[in-house]
Design an enzyme around this catalytic site. Structure first.
Site, PDB file in Angstrom:
ATOM      1  CG  ASP A 255      -2.702   1.366   0.907  1.00 42.33           C
ATOM      2  OD1 ASP A 255      -3.040   0.647   0.708  1.00 42.33           O
ATOM      3  OD2 ASP A 255      -1.118   2.583   1.876  1.00 42.33           O
TER       4      ASP A 255
ATOM      5  CD  GLN B 129      20.671   4.874  -2.923  1.00 42.62           C
ATOM      6  OE1 GLN B 129      22.190   4.746  -3.189  1.00 42.62           O
ATOM      7  NE2 GLN B 129      19.873   4.314  -3.208  1.00 42.62           N
TER       8      GLN B 129
ATOM      9  CE1 TYR C  64      27.988  -2.071 -12.097  1.00 41.70           C
ATOM     10  CE2 TYR C  64      29.642  -0.761 -12.509  1.00 41.70           C
ATOM     11  CZ  TYR C  64      29.364  -2.304 -11.936  1.00 41.70           C
ATOM     12  OH  TYR C  64      29.720  -3.364 -11.719  1.00 41.70           O
TER      13      TYR C  64
END
Length: 392
Positions: free
Chosen positions: A103, A135, A240
């Site tokens: 959800d 991040q 990457y």
């Protein structure tokens, strides 16, 4: 395959540091640990503390690595008791933990709490804290919802908050918590992360590509890219994991980058109509850059798929994969199927718009890292083979 890189490995801080890396079993967390092991000495980084909810597994070993099992869904007072002795000398911390909820509203609430619990506990036990790096990703710009200015730049105003986007409240909490403190913050925003972990990780498009292409090849099916005409002919980028680690360490250890957000991608852009045939060719099957789509009058902004991987990945396809693994004498790879992110990849390839991130800001701040995206895919696949996550 040798990869051309310009990984600067420039760190302007000279005092010995202690890193605290969350999500140590994840793609980015493990890449940061591996980067510190391979590119730093004990005189620079005396300890590398990492954490996850499950037992830690990494491709590198180093006496500096210390593991502590932590669950950031626990309240700060519980975390503080576990972290106090271990994290007392932490100077730099890197947060890339994530908890999944089906959800969207629950997902948002859970991940906001995850980061807040972590940061409240850390700041209570680490008196020498110098830097906190969070991040997030391209979803910050709304690339998952509709067309956005591309390449997206860090200085652009935020879009309206949505129920599935916990990046804004996480970032706001970080900035508010830092005010008046001696430590600095960074936010790193990658796009479409690719890389490897010791066990197959579903948050990794490269893994899903490999499952799809290899299964098609074994069953005699042409692995057409499951997308639409606009996305096929548009432009994209990716990040990457080793390069994400490189930029993360660069910005978090250079005082000129303090209290700033930075995009991080490989540094190139590619068109899928030419990239996809290169990926299938790597796996030994030729496909064309000419793709006849059934639907050609698609409105930009309206998601569309001609092949849905969620529907493609049936139990019959799973049997093909299992047989392939046996035939290639790699039975260990059978479980990789469970890490395929079919629905997520449908969402990505169903977009009818290009969404790329700008690296201009990082370049202005002196960062020179670069990896060719195709070579990054190849290196990722090669590592997956060595780990027996896919047959070789």
């Amino acid at each position: 395959m040798p990869i051309h890189r310009e990984f600067p490995n420039v760190m302007t801080e000279t005092n010995s540091k202690t890193a605290f890396v969350t999500g140590g079993n994840g793609i980015t967390g493990s890449a940061i640990v591996e980067y510190l092991v391979n590119n730093t000495k004990a005189e620079e980084w005396q300890r590398i503390i990492t954490t996850s909810r499950s037992p830690f597994k990494n491709a590198v070993s180093d006496p500096r690595i210390e593991f502590i099992a932590l669950d950031f869904t626990n309240p700060p007072e519980v975390l503080i008791e576990k972290m106090r002795d271990v994290c007392n000398d932490v100077t730099h911390t890197y947060f890339s933990s994530y908890v999944h909820r089906d959800d969207f509203q629950e997902l948002n609430i859970a991940n906001c709490a995850l980061f807040e619990n972590f940061l409240n506990a850390l700041t209570a036990v680490a008196p020498n804290l110098a830097s906190v790096t969070l991040q997030t990703g391209g979803k910050h710009y709304g690339v998952h919802l509709s067309p956005v200015p591309s390449p997206a730049r860090e200085e652009e105003p935020r879009r309206a908050a949505t129920v599935d986007n916990f990046y804004y409240p996480q970032e706001d909490f970080l900035i508010a918590k830092q005010r008046g403190q001696n430590w600095s913050w960074n936010v790193v925003r990658p796009e479409a992360i690719i890389g490897t972990t010791m066990k197959p990780n579903g948050m990794n498009s490269a893994l899903t590509y490999a499952l799809y292409i290899l299964t098609c090849k074994d069953s005699g099916e042409e692995p057409k890219m499951p997308t639409n005409q606009i996305y096929w002919n548009g432009y994209d980028d990716c990040s990457y994991a080793p390069l994400i680690a490189d930029l993360t360490l660069f910005v978090s250890t250079n005082s000129g980058c303090a209290n700033q957000a930075f995009n991080v991608t490989n540094g190139d852009y590619f068109c899928w109509r030419y990239m996809w045939p290169r990926l299938t060719a790597y796996f030994g099957i030729q496909t064309s850059s000419e793709h006849d789509f059934q639907q050609t009058s698609i409105k930009i902004g309206d998601p569309h798929l001609e092949i849905a991987l969620k529907e493609w990945a049936t139990n019959e396809k799973r049997k093909v994969w299992d047989r392939l693994c046996d035939d290639m004498k790699c039975p260990e790879a059978k479980g990789t199927w469970d890490a395929g992110t079919w629905q997520y990849q449908d969402w990505v390839f169903g977009r009818t718009w290009s969404a790329t991130l700008s690296m201009s800001k990082a370049r202005r701040y002196g960062y020179k890292g670069y990896v060719d995206s195709f070579e990054a895919f190849v290196e990722t696949f090669e590592k997956m083979k060595k780990l027996k996550q896919i047959p070789s």
